[in-house]
Design a protein around this motif. Structure first.
Motif, PDB file in Angstrom:
ATOM      1  N   VAL A 105       0.806  -1.220   0.000  1.00  0.00           N
ATOM      2  CA  VAL A 105       0.000   0.000   0.000  1.00  0.00           C
ATOM      3  C   VAL A 105       0.852   1.289   0.000  1.00  0.00           C
ATOM      4  N   ARG A 113       0.049  10.959   2.813  1.00  0.00           N
ATOM      5  CA  ARG A 113       0.987  11.770   3.613  1.00  0.00           C
ATOM      6  C   ARG A 113       1.114  13.147   2.988  1.00  0.00           C
ATOM      7  N   HIS A 247      -4.640   7.713   8.457  1.00  0.00           N
ATOM      8  CA  HIS A 247      -3.387   7.268   7.813  1.00  0.00           C
ATOM      9  C   HIS A 247      -3.498   5.810   7.370  1.00  0.00           C
ATOM     10  N   ILE A 248      -4.601   5.171   7.751  1.00  0.00           N
ATOM     11  CA  ILE A 248      -4.851   3.807   7.271  1.00  0.00           C
ATOM     12  C   ILE A 248      -5.701   3.907   6.009  1.00  0.00           C
ATOM     13  N   VAL A 249      -5.231   3.238   4.965  1.00  0.00           N
ATOM     14  CA  VAL A 249      -5.863   3.372   3.653  1.00  0.00           C
ATOM     15  C   VAL A 249      -6.580   2.074   3.301  1.00  0.00           C
ATOM     16  N   PRO A 251      -7.043  -0.349   0.693  1.00  0.00           N
ATOM     17  CA  PRO A 251      -6.330  -0.590  -0.570  1.00  0.00           C
ATOM     18  C   PRO A 251      -7.264  -0.762  -1.763  1.00  0.00           C
TER      19      PRO A 251
END
Ligand code: AMP
Ligand code: MG
Length: 342
Positions: A105, A113, A247-249, A251
């Motif tokens: 990822v 970011r 900040h967690i994506v 996918p």
């Protein structure tokens, strides 16, 4: 008349702190004297630093970064034992979660970011470009040869969701080799414990609540011979146009999570807890709890605020972890399952 002798406990409690992997790590341990405590802690910190040299995605010289740079060139790369363990486990979790957890990822994480720095949404073009570089099936591992191959150009591996868990587990192993059997090692949201302090059911850990006014007080649990990890967007997020992106994506969409939550996992080791905490954050309560119930020794606690109300969910065995009743006044917490701002 008989004579009883009472042996006073010789062990003392020591706390050591050091920045490793760009984060504050803390080792709390019991030892006979300061000298043995210090040399054990030094060795444990050294091991964490060594792992940073292997697993960091910030350090362009790390083994992980060097591997990423071979992507799309048809190169089959032999990897070290430490990197192998992390890659192999990551792929298992990716398979189990249909790619909700995915260490390829990196390009999307970097995109977010940048979005955080610029306070602007990524363009659709850029998002599509980065998504094409992501996909765990493009990371091919050969267990016999212990090699890795990155099939698509411009891939970037990011083990930020699992490496700290592995590092604190390894620190506990180093401490044991130095004769320290009662220890707690924590790197922000990830902690591993060996045996409990004497006469205690475990190490006291404060399981953080959501940072919303109507959230209930944090829970205090007791941890021994297990790992605990917390994932969520309490501290790391970006707000664009009134929406908060974690900040967690995810996918599959390429978008940072928006459902404002905090997931805490306890598992037999912290590498498991760390990877699952991130995975469950992406999967959400329903699919996430199914995954936890199917994982031996794992329990979960979820707090979310998708809309107006705070929602909680727990896996069936969560309450089997020794804990203080909710609402009890919080006594001296030895450590917090929260992460500082990055
Ligand atoms: P954690 O704090 O353990 O939940 O890890 C979060 C970090 O993992 C992020 O800062 C990224 O570096 C990385 N990451 C983000 N999304 C994912 C994902 N879906 N799967 C795996 N790693 C991710
Ligand atoms: Mg994690």
């Amino acid at each position: 008349m008989s004579l009883f002798t009472i042996t006073a406990e010789a062990e003392e409690r020591f706390v050591f702190e050091k920045a490793e992997m760009g984060l504050p790590f803390r080792i709390t341990l019991f030892a006979d004297d300061e000298k043995s405590a210090r040399s054990a802690a030094d060795a444990a910190f050294e091991r964490i630093a060594e792992l940073n040299g292997v697993l960091s995605d910030y350090d362009s010289d790390s083994e992980l970064s060097r591997l990423s740079r071979t992507s799309g060139q048809g190169k089959v790369v032999p990897v070290s034992t430490d990197l192998w363990r992390v890659l192999e486990r990551s792929q298992v979790v990716a398979e189990k979660t249909d790619g909700a957890f995915d260490i390829t990822v990196g390009p999307l994480v970097n995109l977010w970011r940048r979005a955080r720095r610029n306070k602007a949404m990524p363009t659709a073009d850029l998002l599509a470009q980065m998504r094409a570089r992501v996909g765990f099936k493009n990371l091919r591992l050969d267990p016999k040869a212990r090699t890795a191959e990155l099939l698509v150009p411009e891939m970037r591996l990011d083990v930020g969701a699992i490496a700290k868990g592995y590092a604190v587990d390894e620190a506990i192993i180093v401490l044991r080799k130095h004769g320290i059997t009662r220890a707690l090692v924590g790197g922000s949201g990830d902690m591993a414990a060996s045996d409990a302090p004497l006469y205690e059911p475990g190490w006291r850990i404060e399981v953080a609540s959501l940072d919303v006014p109507d959230a209930p007080p944090p829970q205090i649990i007791f941890l021994a011979n297990r790992g605990i990890a917390t994932s969520g967007d309490v501290f790391q997020r970006v707000e664009i146009g009134g929406v908060r992106y974690s900040h967690i994506v995810d996918p599959h969409t390429g978008i940072g999570l928006t459902d404002h939550g905090l997931v805490t996992i306890i598992a037999p080791d912290c590498m498991t807890a760390d990877s699952l905490a991130t995975a469950v954050s992406v999967l959400g309560p329903e699919r996430g709890l199914k995954l936890i119930e199917a994982t031996p020794g794992a329990v979960a606690h979820l707090a979310r605020k998708p809309g107006e109300k705070v929602e909680f969910a727990e896996s069936k065995r969560w309450l089997e972890i020794p804990h203080l009743p909710r609402g009890d006044e919080i006594p001296r917490a030895q450590s917090r399952a929260i992460r500082p701002e990055d």
